[in-house]
Design an enzyme around this catalytic site. Structure first.
Site, PDB file in Angstrom:
ATOM      1  N   LYS A 132       0.829  -1.212   0.000  1.00 28.38           N
ATOM      2  CA  LYS A 132       0.000   0.000   0.000  1.00 28.38           C
ATOM      3  C   LYS A 132       0.864   1.262   0.000  1.00 28.38           C
ATOM      4  CE  LYS A 132      -2.599   2.786   3.320  1.00 28.38           C
ATOM      5  NZ  LYS A 132      -1.520   3.604   3.890  1.00 28.38           N
ATOM      6  N   ARG A 172      -3.809  10.197   3.525  1.00 29.25           N
ATOM      7  CA  ARG A 172      -2.602  10.892   3.932  1.00 29.25           C
ATOM      8  C   ARG A 172      -1.684  11.165   2.734  1.00 29.25           C
ATOM      9  NH1 ARG A 172      -0.746  14.140   7.623  1.00 29.25           N
ATOM     10  NH2 ARG A 172       1.465  13.935   7.963  1.00 29.25           N
ATOM     11  N   ILE A 181       3.688  18.361   8.525  1.00 27.15           N
ATOM     12  CA  ILE A 181       4.377  18.137   7.251  1.00 27.15           C
ATOM     13  C   ILE A 181       5.469  19.197   7.052  1.00 27.15           C
ATOM     14  CG2 ILE A 181       2.496  16.888   6.117  1.00 27.15           C
ATOM     15  CD1 ILE A 181       1.868  19.504   4.584  1.00 27.15           C
ATOM     16  N   GLN A 203       8.617  19.062   7.471  1.00 24.36           N
ATOM     17  CA  GLN A 203       9.839  18.600   6.787  1.00 24.36           C
ATOM     18  C   GLN A 203       9.632  18.491   5.275  1.00 24.36           C
ATOM     19  OE1 GLN A 203      12.853  18.320   8.471  1.00 24.36           O
ATOM     20  NE2 GLN A 203      11.538  19.245  10.014  1.00 24.36           N
ATOM     21  N   ASP A 217       3.621   0.668  12.154  1.00 23.29           N
ATOM     22  CA  ASP A 217       2.366   0.196  11.563  1.00 23.29           C
ATOM     23  C   ASP A 217       2.036  -1.247  11.947  1.00 23.29           C
ATOM     24  OD1 ASP A 217       2.022   2.659  10.486  1.00 23.29           O
ATOM     25  OD2 ASP A 217       2.251   2.066   8.398  1.00 23.29           O
ATOM     26  N   ARG A 230      -9.176   0.602   3.593  1.00 23.38           N
ATOM     27  CA  ARG A 230      -8.206   1.512   2.958  1.00 23.38           C
ATOM     28  C   ARG A 230      -6.906   0.784   2.648  1.00 23.38           C
ATOM     29  NH1 ARG A 230      -6.519   6.082   6.424  1.00 23.38           N
ATOM     30  NH2 ARG A 230      -4.956   5.943   4.809  1.00 23.38           N
TER      31      ARG A 230
HETATM   32  C1  UD1 Z   1       4.247   6.921   6.803  1.00 28.45           C
HETATM   33  C2  UD1 Z   1       3.253   5.811   6.562  1.00 28.45           C
HETATM   34  C3  UD1 Z   1       2.582   5.453   7.882  1.00 28.45           C
HETATM   35  C4  UD1 Z   1       3.646   5.116   8.929  1.00 28.45           C
HETATM   36  C5  UD1 Z   1       4.711   6.186   9.021  1.00 28.45           C
HETATM   37  C6  UD1 Z   1       5.894   5.799   9.901  1.00 28.45           C
HETATM   38  C7  UD1 Z   1       2.525   6.265   4.301  1.00 28.45           C
HETATM   39  C8  UD1 Z   1       1.403   6.724   3.409  1.00 28.45           C
HETATM   40  N1  UD1 Z   1       2.261   6.295   5.623  1.00 28.45           N
HETATM   41  O1  UD1 Z   1       3.510   8.023   7.308  1.00 28.45           O
HETATM   42  O2  UD1 Z   1       1.742   4.339   7.625  1.00 28.45           O
HETATM   43  O3  UD1 Z   1       3.011   5.001  10.193  1.00 28.45           O
HETATM   44  O4  UD1 Z   1       5.233   6.467   7.729  1.00 28.45           O
HETATM   45  O5  UD1 Z   1       6.474   4.609   9.450  1.00 28.45           O
HETATM   46  O6  UD1 Z   1       3.576   5.838   3.843  1.00 28.45           O
HETATM   47  N2  UD1 Z   1       7.133  14.263  11.188  1.00 28.45           N
HETATM   48  C9  UD1 Z   1       7.448  15.569  11.436  1.00 28.45           C
HETATM   49  N3  UD1 Z   1       7.448  16.442  10.367  1.00 28.45           N
HETATM   50  C10 UD1 Z   1       7.151  16.051   9.100  1.00 28.45           C
HETATM   51  C11 UD1 Z   1       6.841  14.698   8.871  1.00 28.45           C
HETATM   52  C12 UD1 Z   1       6.842  13.828   9.936  1.00 28.45           C
HETATM   53  O7  UD1 Z   1       7.712  15.952  12.577  1.00 28.45           O
HETATM   54  O8  UD1 Z   1       7.173  16.887   8.182  1.00 28.45           O
HETATM   55  C13 UD1 Z   1       7.131  13.297  12.318  1.00 28.45           C
HETATM   56  C14 UD1 Z   1       5.754  12.676  12.549  1.00 28.45           C
HETATM   57  O9  UD1 Z   1       4.965  13.476  13.406  1.00 28.45           O
HETATM   58  C15 UD1 Z   1       6.121  11.343  13.166  1.00 28.45           C
HETATM   59  C16 UD1 Z   1       7.433  10.969  12.471  1.00 28.45           C
HETATM   60  O10 UD1 Z   1       7.953  12.194  11.939  1.00 28.45           O
HETATM   61  O11 UD1 Z   1       6.374  11.496  14.547  1.00 28.45           O
HETATM   62  C17 UD1 Z   1       7.309   9.965  11.362  1.00 28.45           C
HETATM   63  O12 UD1 Z   1       6.397  10.445  10.394  1.00 28.45           O
HETATM   64  P1  UD1 Z   1       6.493  10.026   8.852  1.00 28.45           P
HETATM   65  O13 UD1 Z   1       7.567   9.003   8.691  1.00 28.45           O
HETATM   66  O14 UD1 Z   1       6.553  11.261   8.026  1.00 28.45           O
HETATM   67  O15 UD1 Z   1       5.091   9.350   8.615  1.00 28.45           O
HETATM   68  P2  UD1 Z   1       4.171   9.467   7.333  1.00 28.45           P
HETATM   69  O16 UD1 Z   1       5.007   9.607   6.110  1.00 28.45           O
HETATM   70  O17 UD1 Z   1       3.073  10.440   7.574  1.00 28.45           O
END
Ligand code: UD1
Length: 438
Positions: free
Chosen positions: A22, A96, A127, A129, A310, A403
């Site tokens: 996915k 997402r 988001i 980053q 996950d 989903r």
């Molecule tokens: C992706 C996966 C999700 C999984 C997660 C962690 C997809 C569609 N979703 O989510 O299933 O649970 O990876 O393996 O691939 N963070 C920040 N700033 C940012 C982005 C993230 O602080 O700009 C933090 C988040 O709050 C979190 C951590 O970084 O604590 C990890 O997030 P991230 O790896 O970005 O998760 P997703 O990409 O949203």
């Protein structure tokens, strides 16, 4: 509303075929916007998140030709921006991964307009980053009315060096997509290393991009003018495979989990072995067997190659049935991602959550109850608990489960589970902690 009804307590036996990943699909489909020509994707999972993204591309003017249920040919030669109707944005916002449209649109059109992303509600999901990386590549970004607008100075992004302050799967993917067609060289440091990041890099490269280092913590990209058509087969879903492995651990039995990359499952396999579950690895399958009692253990989630966040709810459901004390610590999402424990408690689980950890006192058997899927993986945890429990479990809000799990009812039924999908009014007491954003 549709719900799953499970008569628990039956061991699982047979073979389950794992579908395409996915989280690779939801990155690769948006990235296909940058391809001028026909891009054939194989091993796509048939889940609602991929349906929504394929619909989004259709609205943008892509030709979407389903060759068979898991193979699609996408021709994005004539895609346009600014053409998505409001109701399509409402659907897109629910996933997402809609944020990957920003990177893909910037890469293709030099500008982007997308909705702020939704997805599973396990706390604040910033988001910053993503936006930091895209700005560093030369995008002017503004937020207004729930939309993100981005414009590349001079119409094309420019390569640069980006250091991620936080290891983020989403930011790594978004910046990688955008940089694939930026002018010059981009270096992204402190990146995530999940299998689907490597899969996206392989996809981009097979369409003519020059991405190196995916799977390490530095990715280097030499931008190309445009991407060309090609054929790509997605990797199998690490988390879907782990979910079936966890289900065998909880319900007992012996199952061949087929069409997997055993290396991607190593941390899950080792954890299950600690819990008295046999896991034997083959070339493209794992055999999982559990006859004796489960043993308690501790686990902490971390970015890959650590234990995947996950899989945290599913493993918590298994450990509820392991007599003794286990501690599950969430190391990726800083709100603990434990909203679902109230649902497991309805089934007799003994769990207390404090900060980032859940403290479990395993019981011999859970008991069936009416519960809700708080989000995708929490929903999978309810299925696992239901399969292991004595009596009947009804799971509501299954839209979250669908989903990300292709034909979960059919796959578990083929393993001997007594599980069906019925349409009847909701009964579960609403737990304010278990509220999903979509
Ligand atoms: C992706 C996966 C999700 C999984 C997660 C962690 C997809 C569609 N979703 O989510 O299933 O649970 O990876 O393996 O691939 N963070 C920040 N700033 C940012 C982005 C993230 O602080 O700009 C933090 C988040 O709050 C979190 C951590 O970084 O604590 C990890 O997030 P991230 O790896 O970005 O998760 P997703 O990409 O949203």
């Amino acid at each position: 509303m549709e719900k799953y009804v499970i008569q628990g307590g039956k061991p699982l036996r047979g073979t389950v075929e794992i579908s395409g990943a996915k989280n690779a699909a939801v990155a690769i489909i948006p990235a296909a916007i940058m391809v001028r020509g026909v891009c054939r994707l194989e091993n796509l999972p048939q889940i609602s998140d991929t349906d929504t993204l394929l619909h989004t591309l259709t609205y943008m003017g892509a030709k979407v030709n389903m060759i068979n249920p898991s193979t699609v040919e996408l021709d994005c030669t004539h895609v346009q921006m600014d053409v998505l109707p409001e109701d399509m944005w409402v659907r897109t916002r629910k996933i997402r991964a809609s944020y990957y449209l920003i990177g893909a649109m910037l890469g293709r059109f030099g500008r982007a307009r997308t909705t702020m992303p939704g997805g599973c509600n396990f706390g604040v999901r910033p988001i910053d980053q993503h936006l930091k990386g895209l700005s560093a590549l030369g995008a002017d970004i503004s937020l207004s009315g729930g939309f993100i607008n981005a414009t590349a100075k001079n119409g094309r992004l420019t390569g640069t060096t980006v250091y991620l302050d936080k290891v983020s799967v989403g930011a790594t993917i978004n910046i990688m997509i955008a940089a694939a067609t930026a002018e010059g060289r981009t270096v992204i440091e402190n990146v995530a290393r999940e299998p689907h990041i490597v899969d996206l890099a392989n996809f981009l490269n097979s369409m003519g991009a020059d991405v190196r280092g995916a799977g390490t913590d530095v990715i280097k990209i030499r931008g190309v003018k445009q991407l060309h058509g090609g054929t790509y087969a997605l990797i199998p879903d690490q988390i879907e495979a782990g979910t079936y492995m966890a289900a065998v651990a909880a319900a007992g039995g012996a199952v061949r989990v087929a069409n997997v990359i055993p290396k991607h499952l190593e941390c899950i396999s080792s954890k299950l072995r600690e819990m008295n579950v046999e896991v034997e690895e083959g070339d493209d399958y794992v055999l999982v067997r559990r006859d004796g009692p489960l043993h308690p253990t501790n686990l902490k989630t971390k970015p890959y190659p650590g234990f995947p966040t996950d899989m945290q709810p599913q493993m918590t459901a298994v450990l509820c049935c392991a007599p003794g004390v286990s501690v599950v610590t969430e190391g990726v999402w800083n709100n603990g991602r434990f909203k679902y424990v109230g649902e497991l408690k309805k089934m007799g689980a003994r769990i207390e959550v404090e900060d980032q950890s859940a403290f479990l006192q395993g019981v011999d058997r859970l008991t069936g109850a009416v519960v809700r899927a708080c989000d995708l993986r929490a929903g999978a945890a309810m299925v696992i608990a239901g399969l292991a429990a004595r009596g009947e479990t009804k799971i509501e809000d299954i839209v979250y489960i669908e989903r990300g799990y292709q034909d979960i009812v059919g796959k578990f039924r083929a393993l001997g589970a007594d599980m069906r999908c019925v349409d009847e009014p909701d009964e579960a007491q609403a737990d304010p902690a278990c509220v999903s954003a979509g």
